[in-house]
Design a protein around this motif. Structure first.
Motif, PDB file in Angstrom:
ATOM      1  N   UNK A  10     -11.652   3.257   0.608  1.00  0.00           N
ATOM      2  CA  UNK A  10     -11.354   2.424   1.649  1.00  0.00           C
ATOM      3  C   UNK A  10     -10.535   2.888   2.711  1.00  0.00           C
ATOM      4  N   UNK A  11     -10.648   2.314   3.948  1.00  0.00           N
ATOM      5  CA  UNK A  11      -9.901   3.065   4.798  1.00  0.00           C
ATOM      6  C   UNK A  11      -8.530   2.389   5.080  1.00  0.00           C
ATOM      7  N   UNK A  12      -7.815   2.218   4.018  1.00  0.00           N
ATOM      8  CA  UNK A  12      -6.316   1.768   3.827  1.00  0.00           C
ATOM      9  C   UNK A  12      -6.093   2.051   2.126  1.00  0.00           C
ATOM     10  N   UNK A  13      -4.439   1.806   2.213  1.00  0.00           N
ATOM     11  CA  UNK A  13      -3.943   1.964   0.784  1.00  0.00           C
ATOM     12  C   UNK A  13      -4.735   0.966  -0.002  1.00  0.00           C
ATOM     13  N   UNK A  57       9.087   2.243  -5.668  1.00  0.00           N
ATOM     14  CA  UNK A  57       7.951   3.034  -6.082  1.00  0.00           C
ATOM     15  C   UNK A  57       6.774   2.310  -5.205  1.00  0.00           C
ATOM     16  N   UNK A  58       5.963   3.136  -4.548  1.00  0.00           N
ATOM     17  CA  UNK A  58       4.775   2.799  -3.769  1.00  0.00           C
ATOM     18  C   UNK A  58       3.751   4.084  -3.989  1.00  0.00           C
ATOM     19  N   UNK A  59       2.781   4.043  -4.998  1.00  0.00           N
ATOM     20  CA  UNK A  59       1.913   4.925  -5.090  1.00  0.00           C
ATOM     21  C   UNK A  59       0.377   4.341  -5.005  1.00  0.00           C
ATOM     22  N   UNK A  60       0.473   3.192  -4.067  1.00  0.00           N
ATOM     23  CA  UNK A  60      -0.831   2.894  -3.953  1.00  0.00           C
ATOM     24  C   UNK A  60      -1.911   3.864  -3.475  1.00  0.00           C
ATOM     25  N   UNK A  61      -3.251   3.847  -3.953  1.00  0.00           N
ATOM     26  CA  UNK A  61      -4.234   4.926  -3.489  1.00  0.00           C
ATOM     27  C   UNK A  61      -4.278   5.275  -2.086  1.00  0.00           C
ATOM     28  N   UNK A  62      -3.925   6.430  -1.486  1.00  0.00           N
ATOM     29  CA  UNK A  62      -4.165   6.797  -0.199  1.00  0.00           C
ATOM     30  C   UNK A  62      -5.340   6.771   0.582  1.00  0.00           C
ATOM     31  N   UNK A  63      -5.557   6.244   1.564  1.00  0.00           N
ATOM     32  CA  UNK A  63      -6.910   6.377   2.464  1.00  0.00           C
ATOM     33  C   UNK A  63      -7.045   8.225   2.497  1.00  0.00           C
ATOM     34  N   UNK A  64      -8.371   8.392   2.645  1.00  0.00           N
ATOM     35  CA  UNK A  64      -8.458   9.869   3.189  1.00  0.00           C
ATOM     36  C   UNK A  64      -8.057  10.276   4.581  1.00  0.00           C
ATOM     37  N   UNK A  65      -7.224  11.532   4.446  1.00  0.00           N
ATOM     38  CA  UNK A  65      -6.773  11.901   5.820  1.00  0.00           C
ATOM     39  C   UNK A  65      -5.206  11.537   5.887  1.00  0.00           C
TER      40      UNK A  65
END
Length: 211
Positions: free
Chosen positions: A18-21, A108-116
């Motif tokens: 995805x292009x976002x968290x 805590x905020x470990x949401x999956x990060x977008x590429x880049x």
């Protein structure tokens, strides 16, 4: 995966396309890894992140006590450890909250990060918080977790299933909401949430076997 007589080591790579968290939007949302290892007779040797059917995740600290939270992991060796991608908010006083109007910061905020995404240079309002900030394998577009599972005495072939699961309303979020005594909240919780099957959405799934 690698196996010895005593230990099965599984490395799980999660990619965010995805292009976002992921998950994005309201902090009621969470994703997590459901990892299951069975032997060739279908006996469960290990299971982390099992959905319970009532909205909870087995082993998740926050589903038992909403004042706590499950940390971010780079290494898991116990069934009561679960890799959950989520934001956990704190009040000004430092207590956990699931109410947006009471939120002041993140535990805590470990949401999956977008590429880049560069977590080192990210500004505070979009930064990574908690143990994920120091996890070198948690970076823009991906995360890597290693599972070390005791398999002494397991019968022959081991089957490994990994799922990335998603939930729109986390159990602690609904628990917090239910403390508000209004007719609308009561209708939502008792007439909509509780009767629902609460089966999480499978965002991704992978299977493999090892002797």
């Amino acid at each position: 995966p690698k196996r010895t007589e005593e230990l099965l080591t599984v490395t799980v790579d999660v990619e965010n396309l995805a292009g976002h968290k992921l998950p994005s939007g309201l902090p009621s949302r969470r994703c997590w890894l459901h990892v299951v290892v069975t032997d060739e007779n279908n006996n469960t040797i290990f299971e982390s992140g099992k959905p319970t059917g009532d909205g909870r995740i087995e082993g998740n600290a926050a589903d038992q006590d909403p004042s706590t939270w499950e940390p971010h992991y780079d290494f898991i060796n116990s069934q009561d450890q679960v890799q959950i991608y989520e934001p956990i908010m704190l009040t000004y006083e430092g207590g956990v909250t699931y109410t947006l109007l009471r939120a002041f910061s993140y535990a805590k905020d470990n949401r999956l990060l977008p590429a880049g995404f560069d977590k080192v240079s990210a500004s505070g309002d979009i930064a990574v918080y908690g143990d994920a900030a120091a996890d070198a394998s948690f970076a823009g577009g991906s995360d890597q977790i290693t599972y070390a599972i005791k398999v002494a005495g397991a019968i022959e072939m081991l089957n490994i299933t990994v799922e990335l699961l998603y939930q729109t309303l986390s159990y602690p979020f609904v628990t917090d909401l239910a403390t508000t005594d209004t007719e609308l909240v009561e209708r939502f919780v008792n007439d909509l949430y509780v009767p629902a099957d609460n089966v999480p959405v499978v965002l991704g799934r992978a299977q493999t076997s090892v002797n």
